[in-house]
Write an enzyme that holds these catalytic residues in place. Sequence first.
Site, PDB file in Angstrom:
ATOM      1  N   GLU A 196       0.848  -1.147  -0.134  1.00 44.73           N
ATOM      2  CA  GLU A 196       0.182   0.108   0.140  1.00 44.73           C
ATOM      3  C   GLU A 196       0.981   1.294  -0.113  1.00 44.73           C
ATOM      4  O   GLU A 196       0.735   2.090   0.980  1.00 44.73           O
ATOM      5  CB  GLU A 196      -1.162   0.094   1.304  1.00 44.73           C
ATOM      6  CG  GLU A 196      -1.968  -1.250   1.076  1.00 44.73           C
ATOM      7  CD  GLU A 196      -3.167  -1.262   2.216  1.00 44.73           C
ATOM      8  OE1 GLU A 196      -3.107  -0.195   2.859  1.00 44.73           O
ATOM      9  OE2 GLU A 196      -3.965  -2.167   1.942  1.00 44.73           O
ATOM     10  N   GLU A 328      -5.021  -8.865  -0.094  1.00 50.04           N
ATOM     11  CA  GLU A 328      -5.614  -8.633   1.057  1.00 50.04           C
ATOM     12  C   GLU A 328      -7.237  -8.623   0.553  1.00 50.04           C
ATOM     13  O   GLU A 328      -7.509  -7.729  -0.190  1.00 50.04           O
ATOM     14  CB  GLU A 328      -5.186  -7.225   1.701  1.00 50.04           C
ATOM     15  CG  GLU A 328      -3.816  -7.414   2.326  1.00 50.04           C
ATOM     16  CD  GLU A 328      -3.483  -6.167   3.049  1.00 50.04           C
ATOM     17  OE1 GLU A 328      -4.567  -5.345   3.759  1.00 50.04           O
ATOM     18  OE2 GLU A 328      -2.317  -5.957   3.361  1.00 50.04           O
TER      19      GLU A 328
HETATM   20  O1  AHR Z   1      -4.708  -6.007   7.040  1.00 47.16           O
HETATM   21  C1  AHR Z   1      -4.636  -5.050   7.779  1.00 47.16           C
HETATM   22  C2  AHR Z   1      -4.167  -3.944   7.014  1.00 47.16           C
HETATM   23  O2  AHR Z   1      -4.979  -3.401   6.339  1.00 47.16           O
HETATM   24  C3  AHR Z   1      -2.853  -4.165   6.443  1.00 47.16           C
HETATM   25  O3  AHR Z   1      -1.660  -3.915   7.082  1.00 47.16           O
HETATM   26  C4  AHR Z   1      -2.859  -2.955   5.470  1.00 47.16           C
HETATM   27  O4  AHR Z   1      -2.073  -3.447   4.498  1.00 47.16           O
HETATM   28  C5  AHR Z   1      -4.224  -2.780   5.149  1.00 47.16           C
HETATM   29  O5  AHR Z   1      -4.437  -1.323   5.047  1.00 47.16           O
END
Ligand code: AHR
Length: 524
Positions: A196, A328
């Site tokens: 990110e 994610e």
């Molecule tokens: O999964 C939790 C968080 O969500 C992670 O650390 C980040 O990459 C995302 O914003």
Amino acid sequence: MRRLLLGLGFTAAILIVPIKAADTAHLSIDASKAGAKIDRNVFGQFAENLGHGLNEGIWVGPDSPIPNTRGIRNDVVTALRALQVPNVRWPGGCFADEYHWRKGVGPAGQRPATLNSAWGGVVDTNSFGTDEFMDFLQQIGSQAYVSLNVASGTPQEAAEWLEYMTAAQPTALAKERVANGHPAPYKIDFLGIGNESWGCGGDMTADQYLSQLKVYSHFVRNDNPSQRDANQMLKIAVGPGVAETEWTETIMKAWQHHDWTWNMDGLSLHWYTTPNGWPPSTPSIGFGVDEYGKTLKSTLFMDEFLRKQETVMDKYDPEKKIALVVDEWGAWHVALPGTNKDFLIQQNSLRDAILASLNLNIFARHADRVRMANIAQMINVLQSMILTDKEKMVLTPTYYVFELYVPFQDATFVPVAFDAGTYKQGDVTLPRLDAVAARDRSGKLWIEITNLDPEKPVGIEAALTGIMAKSAKAQTLTAPAVSSINTFDAPHVVEPKPLPVQVQGGKLVLQVEPKSVTVVSVEQ
Ligand code: AHR
């Protein structure tokens, strides 16, 4: 009137019509038609150094009274082995861009205590570092997906980490690994270049990130001789976290013109199900069917999100060399009352299981481009597989979905045409059914059917061609309520059970229960 024809031409065209015969849905499956391989890496997981994800969830230390092997919980390892977890992403997440690997190697007593500034500012003993992560992977039989620190680290630090892990020659760093008890170089299958970077990973523009990507891609090398020609480490660039495509445009356009100095194999994508927007506010316990309907509606947006990014990727990479890596995804609910909100602890209900199956089915329909994904997260954080509390462990409804889908790992997508019908909840309209099919490596046909309707069962008649079905077996996951959960005291509320299914004149005939996830295997 819309009709749901999934997988025709091996892409999904979503159209919905009401099911004609009252409560019977007709599926049509031509097993001789083969689509893309559903890469097993789509069933990957994410284990960030966050809350009780690693510490307590995986790592209890060798002196713990909780049964463990070299500090890693035996109960958790046994449960995860059954899922055949293909890869684990570590150490973050946002934490990755604050991680300095040297603090997590060497004798346990000599590792410094640091603060986990990304997640609650708690003290981290660094007991679970690189060698412990690799031990964990070896115990559960999985592959490494290591995320580099691009924002607060340096290319040199990252290059040295890879040398520590992968060098076979007697360099100082390789000797250090040997001294730490690991003579053979580790295999690193996937390398995440940042996380990110448009947000917690440095708040960069796409162009700023691109220059980092070029440097890290060139200088961070895998020295493991077994990964030189075959089994090469795949480099995954940071991709978007919003549906807009500017970020993807910039990275993919640059990649199209890249020269020998840099490369990438995948572009990541992050998207969580948060039906009310940000911050997450849906409860993970004690909700009703309205909340359920809204959550499922929101999760189905994943399909559109993927399409938008794929359109751009196809423009610059029509041969689909670059994988879209959804590293994610999952439901992000509000933290359970009474817990540290920075630890992202939530319960996991039948609703989350249905949400997981819908996402896995979307990934299967995008299998030609989506070749890897990581649910967030593995243990005790967000939509997890497992919850622990000291010596206690419970498997979540989402765990059972991943277990039911094991046969789909590396299976070949088979198109399914069906009338989905509709399910209306307040002002939310959803398809009543979802379904995918695939043939595993032995040629066996597997069909998944999700009934989103929380009230009504649906009769299924699945016409099979291209296969002589002799018999079939089915397992289904359901529970009394969409909010049903497994707890330490009642761990068997949401668990798969056998479901009757018959083969009648080339058709599969079964009835799927309301709010259920069903997997059918066909013997020929
Ligand atoms: O999964 C939790 C968080 O969500 C992670 O650390 C980040 O990459 C995302 O914003």
